[in-house]
Design an enzyme around this catalytic site. Structure first.
Site, PDB file in Angstrom:
ATOM      1  N   GLU A  97     -14.642   5.710 -19.589  1.00 29.28           N
ATOM      2  CA  GLU A  97     -13.428   6.268 -20.297  1.00 29.28           C
ATOM      3  C   GLU A  97     -13.906   7.037 -21.326  1.00 29.28           C
ATOM      4  O   GLU A  97     -13.257   7.912 -21.804  1.00 29.28           O
ATOM      5  CB  GLU A  97     -12.573   5.001 -20.862  1.00 29.28           C
ATOM      6  CG  GLU A  97     -12.045   4.258 -19.811  1.00 29.28           C
ATOM      7  CD  GLU A  97     -11.597   3.045 -20.019  1.00 29.28           C
ATOM      8  OE1 GLU A  97     -11.512   2.565 -21.149  1.00 29.28           O
ATOM      9  OE2 GLU A  97     -11.434   2.337 -18.983  1.00 29.28           O
ATOM     10  N   GLU A 166     -20.971  -0.049 -14.094  1.00 23.89           N
ATOM     11  CA  GLU A 166     -19.561  -0.245 -13.765  1.00 23.89           C
ATOM     12  C   GLU A 166     -18.979   0.933 -12.915  1.00 23.89           C
ATOM     13  O   GLU A 166     -18.573   2.095 -13.335  1.00 23.89           O
ATOM     14  CB  GLU A 166     -18.819  -0.014 -15.212  1.00 23.89           C
ATOM     15  CG  GLU A 166     -19.328  -0.995 -16.092  1.00 23.89           C
ATOM     16  CD  GLU A 166     -18.171  -1.325 -17.332  1.00 23.89           C
ATOM     17  OE1 GLU A 166     -17.555  -2.299 -17.469  1.00 23.89           O
ATOM     18  OE2 GLU A 166     -17.980  -0.215 -18.017  1.00 23.89           O
ATOM     19  N   GLY A 172     -10.556  -1.550 -13.712  1.00 28.01           N
ATOM     20  CA  GLY A 172      -9.100  -1.549 -14.158  1.00 28.01           C
ATOM     21  C   GLY A 172      -8.342  -1.325 -12.806  1.00 28.01           C
ATOM     22  O   GLY A 172      -6.947  -1.436 -12.672  1.00 28.01           O
TER      23      GLY A 172
HETATM   24  C1  PEP Z   1     -14.232  -2.205 -18.489  1.00 23.78           C
HETATM   25  O1  PEP Z   1     -13.445  -1.484 -18.838  1.00 23.78           O
HETATM   26  O2  PEP Z   1     -15.527  -2.056 -18.958  1.00 23.78           O
HETATM   27  C2  PEP Z   1     -14.138  -2.858 -17.498  1.00 23.78           C
HETATM   28  C3  PEP Z   1     -14.990  -3.510 -16.633  1.00 23.78           C
HETATM   29  O3  PEP Z   1     -12.574  -3.127 -17.107  1.00 23.78           O
HETATM   30  P1  PEP Z   1     -11.874  -4.128 -16.083  1.00 23.78           P
HETATM   31  O4  PEP Z   1     -12.671  -5.260 -16.011  1.00 23.78           O
HETATM   32  O5  PEP Z   1     -10.553  -4.357 -16.453  1.00 23.78           O
HETATM   33  O6  PEP Z   1     -12.137  -3.365 -14.909  1.00 23.78           O
END
Ligand code: PEP
Length: 249
Positions: A97, A166, A172
């Site tokens: 983000e 990630e 999300g």
């Molecule tokens: C994050 O924003 O680091 C994340 C893993 O979000 P989520 O678990 O909601 O996918």
């Protein structure tokens, strides 16, 4: 031995009362667990001090963001030095983000890494590919580049770095990487760390998975040998769900 870590990234959620209540609920779960796992919470920075003041558990608190300069005319910003003085132990760097919405580039991230390390903060450095990069088969290349940013760090500095893989398409979205997809990437990251640094750095760096991690999928993900825990967004906003993820490790 590398650490098993479960970290909650609360993002820009919760009011101050909700944040304190949730923190206390998670603290109670962690206390019952006798602090067997390393649990970190990354709240909005305005709540850090209140949470530190009520913290009676082994939970460590981190900052989601900071400016790389220690002080100066940067209206609205908070420095790693200020966070450290407050009692913060951790910082996130490279979250998708921040990379996408706030256009943080490699130079920004390197400055932040250096600032965090100079101020003795532990860092969770996030990497992840977009859906387009996944579908076009470019994901190893992308993650390789993002991990490559760490190459200017010393071995000693690497002792303060944890990596979170990630995939952006899983953050999300409710769409998790399968254990096989996550394991394949975590294996790749560990091998990459060995080629940039050495086996010792590769073996001792904790690698977390993040992206729609939930009580339903955490066990299978954490069973993979190179997955040392998780960076949890949405599910960290519910004490029970977060507690189940902690228990899954
Ligand atoms: C994050 O924003 O680091 C994340 C893993 O979000 P989520 O678990 O909601 O996918």
């Amino acid at each position: 031995m590398r650490k098993k870590i479960v970290a909650g990234n609360w993002k820009m959620n919760l009011n101050v009362h909700e944040a304190k209540l949730l923190f206390q609920e998670i603290s109670a779960i962690v206390s019952k667990d006798n602090g067997a796992h390393e649990v970190l919470i990354f709240p909005s920075s305005i709540y850090i001090e209140s949470l530190l003041n009520i913290n009676q558990s082994s939970i460590e608190i981190g900052a989601q963001n900071f400016h790389h300069q220690n002080k100066g005319a940067f209206t609205g910003e908070v420095s790693a030095m200020q966070l450290k003085q407050l009692g913060c132990k951790w910082a996130l760097v490279g979250h998708s983000e921040r990379r996408t919405i706030f256009h943080e580039n490699d130079a920004d991230l390197l400055n932040k890494l250096k600032a965090a390390l100079e101020n003795d903060l532990q860092v969770i450095y996030c990497c992840g590919e977009s859906l387009n990069e996944r579908e076009s088969g470019m994901y190893f290349e992308k993650i390789g580049e993002q991990i490559g940013l760490l190459k200017t760090l010393s071995q000693n500095e690497m002792n303060h770095i944890t990596i979170a893989y990630e995939p952006i398409w899983a953050i999300g979205t409710g769409k998790t990487a399968s254990p096989a997809q996550a394991a394949e990437m975590h294996d790749f990251i560990r091998t990459k760390l060995e080629s940039i640094f050495n086996l010792e750095v590769a073996d001792s760096t904790s690698l977390l998975y993040g992206g729609s991690c939930s009580p339903q999928n955490a066990k299978d993900l954490f069973a993979c040998s190179n997955i040392d825990g998780g960076l949890i967004g949405g599910a960290s906003l519910q004490a029970n769900a977060f507690g189940e993820i902690i228990a899954a490790i």
